[in-house]
Design a protein around this motif. Structure first.
Motif, PDB file in Angstrom:
ATOM      1  N   LYS A 255      32.394  38.523  33.827  1.00  0.00           N
ATOM      2  CA  LYS A 255      32.520  39.663  32.910  1.00  0.00           C
ATOM      3  C   LYS A 255      31.561  39.575  31.727  1.00  0.00           C
ATOM      4  O   LYS A 255      30.809  40.496  31.456  1.00  0.00           O
TER       5      LYS A 255
ATOM      6  N   TYR B  46      39.403  37.043  30.868  1.00  0.00           N
ATOM      7  CA  TYR B  46      39.471  37.452  32.266  1.00  0.00           C
ATOM      8  C   TYR B  46      39.465  36.245  33.188  1.00  0.00           C
ATOM      9  O   TYR B  46      38.838  35.230  32.899  1.00  0.00           O
TER      10      TYR B  46
ATOM     11  N   LYS C 271      40.821  40.237  36.845  1.00  0.00           N
ATOM     12  CA  LYS C 271      42.059  40.556  36.132  1.00  0.00           C
ATOM     13  C   LYS C 271      42.019  40.014  34.716  1.00  0.00           C
ATOM     14  O   LYS C 271      41.542  38.915  34.468  1.00  0.00           O
ATOM     15  N   GLN C 272      42.538  40.801  33.780  1.00  0.00           N
ATOM     16  CA  GLN C 272      42.642  40.336  32.401  1.00  0.00           C
ATOM     17  C   GLN C 272      43.957  39.581  32.254  1.00  0.00           C
ATOM     18  O   GLN C 272      45.028  40.129  32.459  1.00  0.00           O
TER      19      GLN C 272
END
Length: 60
Positions: free
Chosen positions: A33, A49, A53-54
């Motif tokens: 990211k 992240y 997915k965070q």
């Protein structure tokens, strides 16, 4: 059982142990990211992240 005839010298012992310690290399990868370096299979502490997915909410 065989017994040592003499005590191994300190330099000989340290040379042998140096091979063990050289094996511990830490692999660092880029975060997909933000591009910051991070440890593999861990949450990025810069953006929060893990993959796509965070996981962590990072306040700015």
């Amino acid at each position: 059982m065989a017994t040592p005839k003499q005590k191994p010298s300190r330099s000989r012992t340290h040379k042998r142990k140096a091979k063990l310690y050289a094996a511990y290399k830490i692999n660092v990868v880029k975060c997909p990211k933000c591009g910051e370096p991070k440890l593999p299979h861990r949450v990025c502490l810069n953006c929060g992240y893990y993959g796509d997915k965070q996981i962590l909410e990072i306040g700015e």
